[in-house]
Design a protein around this motif. Structure first.
Motif, PDB file in Angstrom:
ATOM      1  N   CYS A   7      39.373   9.850 -15.297  1.00 55.81           N
ATOM      2  CA  CYS A   7      39.858  11.235 -15.339  1.00 55.81           C
ATOM      3  C   CYS A   7      40.807  11.441 -16.508  1.00 55.81           C
ATOM      4  O   CYS A   7      40.685  12.415 -17.257  1.00 55.81           O
ATOM      5  N   CYS A  13      41.360  16.863 -16.084  1.00 54.25           N
ATOM      6  CA  CYS A  13      42.055  16.787 -14.802  1.00 54.25           C
ATOM      7  C   CYS A  13      43.502  16.353 -15.000  1.00 54.25           C
ATOM      8  O   CYS A  13      43.807  15.512 -15.846  1.00 54.25           O
ATOM      9  N   THR A  14      44.374  16.920 -14.177  1.00 53.88           N
ATOM     10  CA  THR A  14      45.769  16.502 -14.185  1.00 53.88           C
ATOM     11  C   THR A  14      45.884  15.160 -13.460  1.00 53.88           C
ATOM     12  O   THR A  14      44.935  14.702 -12.826  1.00 53.88           O
ATOM     13  N   GLN A  17      45.225  15.751  -9.801  1.00 52.41           N
ATOM     14  CA  GLN A  17      43.794  15.915  -9.530  1.00 52.41           C
ATOM     15  C   GLN A  17      43.072  14.566  -9.592  1.00 52.41           C
ATOM     16  O   GLN A  17      42.202  14.292  -8.771  1.00 52.41           O
ATOM     17  N   ILE A  20      43.696  12.858  -6.339  1.00 50.92           N
ATOM     18  CA  ILE A  20      42.890  13.464  -5.269  1.00 50.92           C
ATOM     19  C   ILE A  20      41.467  12.948  -5.344  1.00 50.92           C
ATOM     20  O   ILE A  20      40.879  12.536  -4.328  1.00 50.92           O
ATOM     21  N   ILE A 117      34.366  20.351  -5.550  1.00 47.44           N
ATOM     22  CA  ILE A 117      35.699  19.996  -5.086  1.00 47.44           C
ATOM     23  C   ILE A 117      36.654  20.904  -5.839  1.00 47.44           C
ATOM     24  O   ILE A 117      36.750  20.830  -7.069  1.00 47.44           O
ATOM     25  N   HIS A 118      37.324  21.764  -5.107  1.00 47.76           N
ATOM     26  CA  HIS A 118      38.165  22.803  -5.697  1.00 47.76           C
ATOM     27  C   HIS A 118      39.635  22.404  -5.732  1.00 47.76           C
ATOM     28  O   HIS A 118      40.122  21.732  -4.845  1.00 47.76           O
ATOM     29  N   ASP A 119      40.287  22.862  -6.775  1.00 54.10           N
ATOM     30  CA  ASP A 119      41.741  22.825  -6.856  1.00 54.10           C
ATOM     31  C   ASP A 119      42.139  24.270  -7.156  1.00 54.10           C
ATOM     32  O   ASP A 119      42.114  24.696  -8.298  1.00 54.10           O
ATOM     33  N   GLY A 120      42.418  25.016  -6.131  1.00 54.54           N
ATOM     34  CA  GLY A 120      42.601  26.457  -6.303  1.00 54.54           C
ATOM     35  C   GLY A 120      41.231  27.122  -6.352  1.00 54.54           C
ATOM     36  O   GLY A 120      40.361  26.821  -5.556  1.00 54.54           O
ATOM     37  N   MET A 124      37.021  21.200  -9.844  1.00 56.04           N
ATOM     38  CA  MET A 124      37.460  20.133 -10.755  1.00 56.04           C
ATOM     39  C   MET A 124      36.446  19.008 -10.798  1.00 56.04           C
ATOM     40  O   MET A 124      36.447  18.194 -11.719  1.00 56.04           O
TER      41      MET A 124
END
Length: 130
Positions: A7, A13-14, A17, A20, A117-120, A124
């Motif tokens: 990642c 991705c942060t 993230q 996760i 797969i959502h982040d908000g 992501m």
């Protein structure tokens, strides 16, 4: 490389993230065995260093409970977005899809299920079951 490193090196991705996604990938062996399907985690590759837009395979697991043809995906491999239209469409819409894909060019097609797969509001990564 593990999911976090992939990642960090290849995606936008942060760090959170990446954590996760790494935690999600831990259960892929169980999910593959439970569903009798290959489970793959994709993320878009950042930047424009490649000829065509690509996904990177962050994680991949095959079931131990079923016999499958040889696997094509390996963790860390790059896949052109044109080769995975269901994955690309799931990234664009954020909605799950079901469809068929060729195992290899001209070979038998298989069922593929994709889940974002959502982040908000923004996906992501995408998980596929084949």
């Amino acid at each position: 490389m593990d999911v976090r490193e992939l990642c960090r090196k290849f995606t936008s991705c942060t760090a959170v993230q990446g954590e996760i996604l790494a935690h999600i990938a831990v259960c892929f062996s169980f999910v593959a065995d439970l569903t009798h399907a290959q489970v793959t985690l994709y993320a878009p590759v950042k930047g424009k260093d490649f000829e065509q837009p690509c996904f990177i395979v962050l994680a991949h697991e095959e079931p131990h409970t079923a016999v499958h043809a040889a696997s094509w995906a390996e963790q860390g491999s790059l896949v052109r977005m044109l080769e995975e239209p269901l994955v690309r469409q799931t990234f664009e819409t954020g909605k799950p899809l079901t469809g068929r894909r060729e195992w290899e060019l001209g070979q038998t097609d298989i069922m593929m299920f994709t889940y974002a797969i959502h982040d908000g509001n923004t996906p992501m990564a995408v998980v596929t079951l084949e």
